[in-house]
Design a protein around this motif. Structure first.
Motif, mmCIF file in Angstrom:
data_model
loop_
_atom_site.group_PDB
_atom_site.id
_atom_site.type_symbol
_atom_site.label_atom_id
_atom_site.label_comp_id
_atom_site.label_asym_id
_atom_site.label_seq_id
_atom_site.Cartn_x
_atom_site.Cartn_y
_atom_site.Cartn_z
ATOM 1 N N ARG A 137 12.162 -10.144 7.319
ATOM 2 C CA ARG A 137 10.802 -10.581 7.708
ATOM 3 C C ARG A 137 9.896 -10.622 6.503
ATOM 4 O O ARG A 137 10.159 -9.983 5.455
ATOM 5 C CB ARG A 137 10.242 -9.682 8.800
ATOM 6 N N ALA B 50 5.634 -10.101 6.062
ATOM 7 C CA ALA B 50 4.566 -9.577 6.918
ATOM 8 C C ALA B 50 3.231 -9.517 6.173
ATOM 9 O O ALA B 50 2.703 -8.432 5.914
ATOM 10 C CB ALA B 50 4.970 -8.188 7.427
ATOM 11 N N PRO B 51 2.670 -10.662 5.806
ATOM 12 C CA PRO B 51 1.422 -10.625 5.037
ATOM 13 C C PRO B 51 0.221 -10.179 5.861
ATOM 14 O O PRO B 51 0.165 -10.427 7.064
ATOM 15 C CB PRO B 51 1.245 -12.091 4.605
ATOM 16 N N SER B 52 -0.698 -9.502 5.198
ATOM 17 C CA SER B 52 -1.991 -9.187 5.806
ATOM 18 C C SER B 52 -2.931 -10.331 5.453
ATOM 19 O O SER B 52 -2.941 -10.784 4.302
ATOM 20 C CB SER B 52 -2.557 -7.885 5.228
ATOM 21 N N GLU C 258 -0.064 -9.435 9.756
ATOM 22 C CA GLU C 258 -0.500 -8.054 9.992
ATOM 23 C C GLU C 258 -2.029 -7.990 10.018
ATOM 24 O O GLU C 258 -2.672 -7.552 9.057
ATOM 25 C CB GLU C 258 0.127 -7.140 8.938
ATOM 26 N N TYR D 177 -1.693 0.938 9.704
ATOM 27 C CA TYR D 177 -0.558 0.104 9.268
ATOM 28 C C TYR D 177 0.773 0.808 9.536
ATOM 29 O O TYR D 177 1.725 0.198 10.037
ATOM 30 C CB TYR D 177 -0.727 -0.222 7.774
ATOM 31 N N VAL E 139 3.566 -1.148 11.759
ATOM 32 C CA VAL E 139 4.728 -1.737 11.073
ATOM 33 C C VAL E 139 6.032 -1.163 11.630
ATOM 34 O O VAL E 139 7.031 -1.877 11.798
ATOM 35 C CB VAL E 139 4.593 -1.555 9.542
ATOM 36 N N ARG F 268 10.370 -5.886 0.316
ATOM 37 C CA ARG F 268 8.913 -5.948 0.094
ATOM 38 C C ARG F 268 8.588 -5.298 -1.243
ATOM 39 O O ARG F 268 9.462 -4.761 -1.921
ATOM 40 C CB ARG F 268 8.186 -5.242 1.244
ATOM 41 N N LEU G 238 4.710 -0.474 -1.595
ATOM 42 C CA LEU G 238 4.907 0.137 -0.279
ATOM 43 C C LEU G 238 6.014 1.183 -0.280
ATOM 44 O O LEU G 238 6.318 1.775 0.760
ATOM 45 C CB LEU G 238 5.186 -0.954 0.763
ATOM 46 N N LYS H 114 -4.658 -9.990 -2.671
ATOM 47 C CA LYS H 114 -5.150 -11.280 -2.190
ATOM 48 C C LYS H 114 -6.660 -11.375 -2.368
ATOM 49 O O LYS H 114 -7.224 -12.445 -2.338
ATOM 50 C CB LYS H 114 -4.778 -11.477 -0.731
HETATM 51 N N1 GLU Z 1 1.102 -6.327 5.316
HETATM 52 C C1 GLU Z 1 1.542 -5.749 4.086
HETATM 53 C C2 GLU Z 1 0.961 -6.511 2.909
HETATM 54 O O1 GLU Z 1 0.511 -7.642 3.051
HETATM 55 C C3 GLU Z 1 3.054 -5.757 3.970
HETATM 56 C C4 GLU Z 1 3.665 -4.786 4.892
HETATM 57 C C5 GLU Z 1 5.179 -4.626 4.807
HETATM 58 O O2 GLU Z 1 5.873 -5.499 4.262
HETATM 59 O O3 GLU Z 1 5.664 -3.631 5.338
HETATM 60 O O4 GLU Z 1 0.921 -5.956 1.823
#
Ligand code: GLU
Length: 298
Positions: free
Chosen positions: A9, A11-13, A45, A179, A183, A197, A201, A238
């Protein structure tokens, strides 16, 4: 699920436009999934409205499309999942695994040791709220046994969550879900088997594994890639207006991503997106990604 059982996956915020750093995470997770014959899911996200930039979720999706990413199924929006998160929080409370906390940031800062990710929660409200105080946030109980995992890039890592992070917030004092909670629930419900990722993280992973174990969830495989730093050594975010990627001319940016990940470069004659992806999927080697880089340790 596909026969090989790989489901990845991105999963951008939605906190700004897609920039070079998030493109790197998107490409790495995509190539790793497709090379394995796996699926690649997309999740927005968006459970942190104060940090959200209006319009950026749509802008990110549009950029991904222009770059030629093809995701499986529909896009999952965390904002559609609040009832599900609420049910999990209630379950954790019922089982005595989460507790209300009244401490302000300032109070915690005054008593806490400083860990790699800020003050380590000293457990002030663990055995009950101080008299006359109201608990708005909810924290998850942690323990001191090391949590270990084999990262496909960074190797074997362990961390004791209690002594390096402390009991952590799953429901924030402002009423939003954290988060870490969302997640873990989403990775489980979407059947994610591999998470690729950024190393920013890495420190969250032991917390997420701890929560997965408490909830009886499956722990996916993890691969943490180096993060792109700006000229001052800070992670690109971002919110930075610098380093945007130009979706009108995707191939040069995609080439720079492969370079950053120490992958082979496609032949120069390869000048259309579809062929570029076919080539990149055929040549992806996760073991070429350097492991010893700034910020990639626990
Ligand atoms: N939403 C997070 C971000 O944009 C990524 C979260 C993840 O990959 O677990 O940095």
């Amino acid at each position: 699920m596909n026969s090989l059982g790989y489901r990845g996956r991105f999963a951008p915020s939605p906190t700004g436009k897609l920039h070079f750093g998030s493109l790197v995470a998107a490409v790495a997770s995509y190539l790793d999934a497709r090379t394995a014959g796996g699926e690649w899911l997309l999740r927005i996200e968006n459970i942190d409205p104060p940090r959200e930039v209006p319009g950026s979720a749509d802008a990110i999706l549009a950029s991904l499309e222009v770059f030629g990413f093809e995701w499986d199924g529909g896009v999952l929006y965390q904002s559609d999942r609040l009832d599900r998160y609420r049910a999990v929080v209630d379950e954790l409370r019922r089982e005595g695994l989460a507790y209300p906390c009244a401490c302000s940031r300032k109070e915690i800062g005054a008593h806490a040791r400083l860990g790699p990710e800020g003050p380590i929660y000293p457990g002030t409200c663990r055995d009950g709220l101080p008299p006359g105080r109201e608990g708005l946030a909810l924290r998850l109980l942690t323990h001191d046994r090391p949590i270990g995992f084999d990262d496909r890039i960074q190797g074997h890592l362990t961390q004791s969550v209690e002594s390096e992070t402390g009991d952590f917030v799953i429901l924030r004092a402002d009423g939003f879900f954290a988060y870490q909670l969302a997640v873990v629930v989403d990775d489980q419900d979407q059947g994610i088997t591999q998470v690729v990722r950024g190393c920013d993280l890495l420190h969250s992973t032991p917390r997420q594994i701890h929560l997965q174990r408490l909830l009886g969830y499956t722990t996916p495989g993890y691969a943490h890639i180096p993060v792109v730093l700006d000229d001052t050594g800070k992670k690109l975010s971002k919110q930075d207006l610098a380093y945007p990627v130009d979706p009108t001319d995707p191939l040069p940016a995609l080439g720079r991503v492969l370079g950053f990940l120490n992958q082979e470069q496609p032949p120069l004659a390869l000048d259309n997106l579809e062929d570029w992806w076919t080539w990149a999927i055929g040549h992806w080697q996760i073991r070429r990604i350097p492991s010893v880089v700034q910020g990639c340790t626990l």
